[in-house]
Enzyme design. Structure first.
Site, PDB file in Angstrom:
ATOM      1  N   HIS A   1     -22.890   3.484 132.541  1.00  0.00           N
ATOM      2  CA  HIS A   1     -23.515   2.278 133.095  1.00  0.00           C
ATOM      3  C   HIS A   1     -23.563   1.219 131.996  1.00  0.00           C
ATOM      4  CE1 HIS A   1     -25.920   0.047 135.943  1.00  0.00           C
ATOM      5  NE2 HIS A   1     -26.683  -0.319 134.925  1.00  0.00           N
TER       6      HIS A   1
ATOM      7  N   ASN B   1     -11.615   1.839 131.186  1.00  0.00           N
ATOM      8  CA  ASN B   1     -12.238   3.060 130.655  1.00  0.00           C
ATOM      9  C   ASN B   1     -11.429   4.296 131.041  1.00  0.00           C
ATOM     10  OD1 ASN B   1     -15.041   2.838 129.258  1.00  0.00           O
ATOM     11  ND2 ASN B   1     -15.082   1.289 130.879  1.00  0.00           N
TER      12      ASN B   1
HETATM   13  C1  GRF Z   1     -17.679  -0.585 133.012  1.00  0.00           C
HETATM   14  O1  GRF Z   1     -18.374  -1.635 132.402  1.00  0.00           O
HETATM   15  C2  GRF Z   1     -18.591   0.546 133.356  1.00  0.00           C
HETATM   16  O2  GRF Z   1     -19.709   0.638 132.540  1.00  0.00           O
HETATM   17  C3  GRF Z   1     -19.055   0.198 134.746  1.00  0.00           C
HETATM   18  O3  GRF Z   1     -17.942  -0.416 135.349  1.00  0.00           O
HETATM   19  C4  GRF Z   1     -17.110  -0.998 134.351  1.00  0.00           C
HETATM   20  C5  GRF Z   1     -15.717  -0.483 134.591  1.00  0.00           C
HETATM   21  O4  GRF Z   1     -14.764  -1.175 133.820  1.00  0.00           O
HETATM   22  N1  GRF Z   1     -19.600   1.359 135.405  1.00  0.00           N
HETATM   23  P1  GRF Z   1     -13.259  -0.657 133.771  1.00  0.00           P
HETATM   24  O5  GRF Z   1     -12.774  -0.564 135.212  1.00  0.00           O
HETATM   25  O6  GRF Z   1     -13.262   0.681 133.100  1.00  0.00           O
HETATM   26  O7  GRF Z   1     -12.490  -1.675 133.004  1.00  0.00           O
END
Ligand code: GRF
Length: 186
Positions: free
Chosen positions: A101, A14
């Site tokens: 989340h 992300n």
């Molecule tokens: C995501 O699913 C987010 O919703 C949660 O942690 C995960 C992080 O994934 N809070 P990444 O590290 O961005 O791949």
């Protein structure tokens, strides 16, 4: 220009998606990536885009004079960041910290509800839908006001990894745009 800091603890897919999105927008800038895990992959991703990274431990995180002295930013994005924000930070950035989340809050939130734990619980409960929640951050896990939610189906054959992949797609599609809309209202 609005300056953004991203906090992450893990892979950072992300975070990378957000970095790429705002690289195209001259009014915004991802200034720094903060991380509490020294070997987290998010640090490699940030370096690829030449974004300064800061790794901190628990003592530094709780000390207003240490990690955050250089934090001259307008907005904080938590993208897979697992520690509770100290109240000196939530107080200093009121309505300027958002978290994502991987479920439909208020269900499946709170301390210990992160990553695969969330998806396992959703599947074990026989839910037909899950999704994402983007919310403001206050002093309690996953309890700040909800800004945006999007849903996806949970299929009877889903493993936690299948559901995580579907939820991640929603995250990539919506999180950067919701951050931008929230920032524009500041
Ligand atoms: C995501 O699913 C987010 O919703 C949660 O942690 C995960 C992080 O994934 N809070 P990444 O590290 O961005 O791949």
């Amino acid at each position: 220009m609005k300056k953004i800091a991203i906090f992450a603890s893990g892979s950072g897919s992300n975070a990378e998606n957000i970095i790429q999105y705002f690289a195209q927008k001259p009014q915004f800038c991802v200034k720094s990536v903060f991380c509490n895990v020294p070997d987290a992959y998010v640090l490699e991703r940030a370096k690829k885009y030449r974004i300064p990274t800061f790794v901190f431990n628990r003592e530094e995180f709780r000390n207003p004079d240490k990690v955050f002295r250089q934090l001259q930013i307008d907005f904080i994005v938590l993208a897979g960041f697992l520690w509770l924000m100290p109240s000196f930070i939530t107080a200093a950035w009121p309505n300027k910290i958002v978290n994502i989340h991987p479920a439909l809050l208020p269900a499946y939130g709170g301390k210990g509800m992160y990553g695969h734990h969330v998806h396992e619980a959703v599947i074990a409960a026989g839910e037909k839908e899950s999704g994402i929640t983007i919310h403001y951050v206050n002093d309690h896990y996953d309890q700040g006001a909800i800004i945006f939610q999007a849903k996806c189906p949970v299929l009877p054959t889903d493993t936690p990894d299948d559901l995580a992949a579907r939820v991640h797609e929603l995250e990539y599609r919506h999180f950067p745009r919701v951050i931008e809309d929230t920032l524009k209202k500041l």
